[in-house]
Motif scaffolding. Structure first.
Motif, PDB file in Angstrom:
ATOM      1  N   ILE A 118       1.114  -0.833  -0.350  1.00  0.00           N
ATOM      2  CA  ILE A 118       0.100  -0.065  -0.035  1.00  0.00           C
ATOM      3  C   ILE A 118       0.803   1.243   0.282  1.00  0.00           C
ATOM      4  N   LEU A 119       1.872   1.141   0.711  1.00  0.00           N
ATOM      5  CA  LEU A 119       2.577   2.207   0.310  1.00  0.00           C
ATOM      6  C   LEU A 119       3.336   2.707  -0.962  1.00  0.00           C
ATOM      7  N   SER A 120       3.635   1.930  -1.666  1.00  0.00           N
ATOM      8  CA  SER A 120       4.028   1.775  -2.748  1.00  0.00           C
ATOM      9  C   SER A 120       2.596   2.535  -3.996  1.00  0.00           C
ATOM     10  N   HIS A 121       1.644   1.969  -3.801  1.00  0.00           N
ATOM     11  CA  HIS A 121       0.643   3.122  -4.398  1.00  0.00           C
ATOM     12  C   HIS A 121       0.637   4.802  -4.020  1.00  0.00           C
ATOM     13  N   VAL A 122       1.274   5.045  -2.955  1.00  0.00           N
ATOM     14  CA  VAL A 122       1.389   6.349  -2.582  1.00  0.00           C
ATOM     15  C   VAL A 122       2.409   7.271  -2.935  1.00  0.00           C
ATOM     16  N   VAL A 123       3.959   5.943  -2.686  1.00  0.00           N
ATOM     17  CA  VAL A 123       4.236   6.578  -3.522  1.00  0.00           C
ATOM     18  C   VAL A 123       4.999   6.814  -5.360  1.00  0.00           C
ATOM     19  N   PHE A 124       4.041   5.897  -5.504  1.00  0.00           N
ATOM     20  CA  PHE A 124       3.633   6.457  -7.418  1.00  0.00           C
ATOM     21  C   PHE A 124       2.532   7.304  -6.724  1.00  0.00           C
ATOM     22  N   ALA A 125       1.117   7.505  -6.154  1.00  0.00           N
ATOM     23  CA  ALA A 125       0.427   8.413  -7.030  1.00  0.00           C
ATOM     24  C   ALA A 125       0.644   9.693  -5.856  1.00  0.00           C
ATOM     25  N   GLU A 126       1.552   9.583  -5.306  1.00  0.00           N
ATOM     26  CA  GLU A 126       2.017  11.088  -4.750  1.00  0.00           C
ATOM     27  C   GLU A 126       4.298  11.360  -4.258  1.00  0.00           C
ATOM     28  N   PRO A 127       4.878  11.031  -5.395  1.00  0.00           N
ATOM     29  CA  PRO A 127       6.017  10.816  -5.348  1.00  0.00           C
ATOM     30  C   PRO A 127       7.109  11.758  -4.309  1.00  0.00           C
ATOM     31  N   GLY A 128       6.563  12.937  -3.413  1.00  0.00           N
ATOM     32  CA  GLY A 128       6.737  13.510  -2.936  1.00  0.00           C
ATOM     33  C   GLY A 128       6.755  13.560  -1.493  1.00  0.00           C
ATOM     34  N   HIS A 129       5.509  12.139  -1.273  1.00  0.00           N
ATOM     35  CA  HIS A 129       5.009  12.139   0.575  1.00  0.00           C
ATOM     36  C   HIS A 129       6.542  11.643   0.933  1.00  0.00           C
ATOM     37  N   ASP A 130       7.146  12.257   1.672  1.00  0.00           N
ATOM     38  CA  ASP A 130       8.397  12.325   2.143  1.00  0.00           C
ATOM     39  C   ASP A 130       8.215  11.336   3.612  1.00  0.00           C
ATOM     40  N   VAL A 131       7.024  11.478   4.107  1.00  0.00           N
ATOM     41  CA  VAL A 131       7.009  10.196   4.989  1.00  0.00           C
ATOM     42  C   VAL A 131       6.149   9.065   4.570  1.00  0.00           C
ATOM     43  N   ALA A 132       5.211   8.326   3.594  1.00  0.00           N
ATOM     44  CA  ALA A 132       5.403   7.724   2.935  1.00  0.00           C
ATOM     45  C   ALA A 132       6.584   7.128   2.423  1.00  0.00           C
ATOM     46  N   ARG A 133       7.511   7.472   1.701  1.00  0.00           N
ATOM     47  CA  ARG A 133       8.810   7.234   1.525  1.00  0.00           C
ATOM     48  C   ARG A 133       9.841   7.359   2.358  1.00  0.00           C
ATOM     49  N   GLU A 134      10.133   7.286   3.437  1.00  0.00           N
ATOM     50  CA  GLU A 134      10.993   7.058   4.465  1.00  0.00           C
ATOM     51  C   GLU A 134       9.915   5.769   5.050  1.00  0.00           C
ATOM     52  N   LEU A 135       8.962   5.634   5.089  1.00  0.00           N
ATOM     53  CA  LEU A 135       8.291   4.867   5.773  1.00  0.00           C
ATOM     54  C   LEU A 135       8.279   2.960   5.035  1.00  0.00           C
ATOM     55  N   LEU A 136       7.988   3.752   3.395  1.00  0.00           N
ATOM     56  CA  LEU A 136       8.251   2.493   2.754  1.00  0.00           C
ATOM     57  C   LEU A 136       9.687   1.980   2.856  1.00  0.00           C
ATOM     58  N   ALA A 137      10.712   2.727   2.835  1.00  0.00           N
ATOM     59  CA  ALA A 137      12.795   2.665   2.681  1.00  0.00           C
ATOM     60  C   ALA A 137      12.453   1.378   3.919  1.00  0.00           C
ATOM     61  N   ASP A 138      11.610   2.143   5.186  1.00  0.00           N
ATOM     62  CA  ASP A 138      12.040   0.739   6.579  1.00  0.00           C
ATOM     63  C   ASP A 138      11.369  -0.338   6.459  1.00  0.00           C
ATOM     64  N   THR A 139      10.504   0.212   5.383  1.00  0.00           N
ATOM     65  CA  THR A 139       9.651  -1.620   5.289  1.00  0.00           C
ATOM     66  C   THR A 139      10.725  -2.005   4.885  1.00  0.00           C
ATOM     67  N   PHE A 140      10.737  -1.681   3.244  1.00  0.00           N
ATOM     68  CA  PHE A 140      12.166  -2.311   2.572  1.00  0.00           C
ATOM     69  C   PHE A 140      13.050  -2.822   3.548  1.00  0.00           C
ATOM     70  N   GLU A 141      13.748  -2.354   4.094  1.00  0.00           N
ATOM     71  CA  GLU A 141      14.980  -2.523   4.837  1.00  0.00           C
ATOM     72  C   GLU A 141      14.771  -3.561   5.674  1.00  0.00           C
ATOM     73  N   GLN A 142      13.241  -2.981   6.760  1.00  0.00           N
ATOM     74  CA  GLN A 142      12.760  -4.690   7.762  1.00  0.00           C
ATOM     75  C   GLN A 142      13.141  -5.904   7.064  1.00  0.00           C
ATOM     76  N   LEU A 143      12.750  -5.982   5.653  1.00  0.00           N
ATOM     77  CA  LEU A 143      12.358  -6.872   4.921  1.00  0.00           C
ATOM     78  C   LEU A 143      12.993  -7.903   4.409  1.00  0.00           C
ATOM     79  N   GLY A 144      14.734  -6.892   3.981  1.00  0.00           N
ATOM     80  CA  GLY A 144      15.975  -7.065   3.246  1.00  0.00           C
ATOM     81  C   GLY A 144      16.088  -7.979   4.038  1.00  0.00           C
ATOM     82  N   TYR A 145      16.191  -7.227   5.322  1.00  0.00           N
ATOM     83  CA  TYR A 145      17.013  -8.186   6.848  1.00  0.00           C
ATOM     84  C   TYR A 145      16.695  -9.870   6.885  1.00  0.00           C
TER      85      TYR A 145
END
Length: 295
Positions: A118-145
């Motif tokens: 769902i965060l990916s949808h936000v980033v594609f809909a509103e690329p400048g939404h910094d909070v969504a980008r950071e939370l998605l980055a955190d989420t990807f990081e945890q999935l990576g770990y």
């Protein structure tokens, strides 16, 4: 050693056969990947673990080999592209901020997969939404770990890096001189053909004969209808231009070198001297730095 090889054989045979069995029951690639369970003897063997690749990834690849991208559900036949789909999902879920809050709740519950979706949808809909980008980055990081296999871990962490710092390209260079020098003429012509910007040259038409001064073979290149094709068949009609060059200089042609550079490499051109300029004008420049997790 025999046990090692036999278990590797059994692993891939099991994945293949069970994927097809479940395909015949109507399951899609994603459903099969979720349902796939390895036999205990294979699950416990260290050399069958997903250190590189994974059962989930391989099962989806097997499905795609036989079925292609379409899973049979008409709702998936003509979906919106990511940006348009993202805007609609975000609107339907109450706006970007509301989606971010739902994603936070999913993260807290340990449902990182849903948070990422769902965060990916936000980033594609509103690329400048910094909070969504950071939370998605955190989420990807945890999935990576949490990923056992290195390819998924690298992809997740690369996604997090792109969200935080922008695209970073690829360190892999596939056009190095050593690689290009060992490609056949057909491979090099194919490499040129996939760079043709079709819409840019719909109305262009040209032919070029390519001969080698130090090797056998003649090729007729034709650009028409936005497509570059080649043939070794004898043609009664003359080409617009004829080029003779050393075999090693062909890589310069494939790289879109200028006519002057080709001449320096030993190429000789007869006929319409605009052919090369028009051909090179039709070529697109690959972008090794395109975005993956952002629009």
């Amino acid at each position: 050693m025999v046990t090692f090889l036999s278990q590797q054989r059994d692993l891939y045979a099991y994945l293949h056969d069970q994927t097809l069995r479940m395909m015949n029951q109507g399951l899609t690639g994603a459903e099969i990947a979720e349902a796939m369970v390895l036999p205990p003897a294979l699950e416990k063997a260290w050399h069958t673990r997903g250190y590189y690749g994974s059962v989930s990834h391989n099962v989806k690849a097997i499905y795609q080999r036989y079925m292609g991208w379409y899973d049979g559900n008409p709702a998936h036949l003509w979906q919106h592209p990511p940006v348009e789909a993202g805007r609609r999902y975000v609107k339907a879920m109450g706006g970007a901020d509301a989606v971010v809050e739902q994603a936070r709740a999913a993260v807290d519950e340990g449902d990182l997969r849903w948070a990422a979706e769902i965060l990916s949808h936000v980033v594609f809909a509103e690329p400048g939404h910094d909070v969504a980008r950071e939370l998605l980055a955190d989420t990807f990081e945890q999935l990576g770990y949490g990923s056992e296999n290195g390819t998924w871990r690298s992809v997740y962490l690369s996604g997090a890096t792109e969200l935080r710092h922008g695209t970073f390209g690829t360190p892999t260079v596939t056009a190095s001189p050593d690689i290009v020098a060992n490609l056949s003429p057909e491979m090099l012509f194919d490499a040129v053909a996939v760079r043709v910007d079709g819409p840019r040259c719909w109305d262009e038409r040209l032919t070029l004969d390519v001969r080698f001064s130090d090797a056998p073979g003649r090729y007729r290149l034709q650009l028409a209808n936005g497509v570059l094709t080649y043939s070794t068949a004898d043609r009664p009609d003359p080409a617009d231009a004829r080029m003779t060059l050393p075999r090693e200089a062909l890589s310069a042609l494939a790289g879109g070198a200028t006519a002057d550079a080709l001449a320096e490499a030993g190429a000789q051109l007869d006929g319409d001297d605009t052919v090369l300029t028009r051909l090179f004008a039709a070529l697109d420049v690959p972008d090794p730095d395109f975005a993956i997790v952002t629009p």
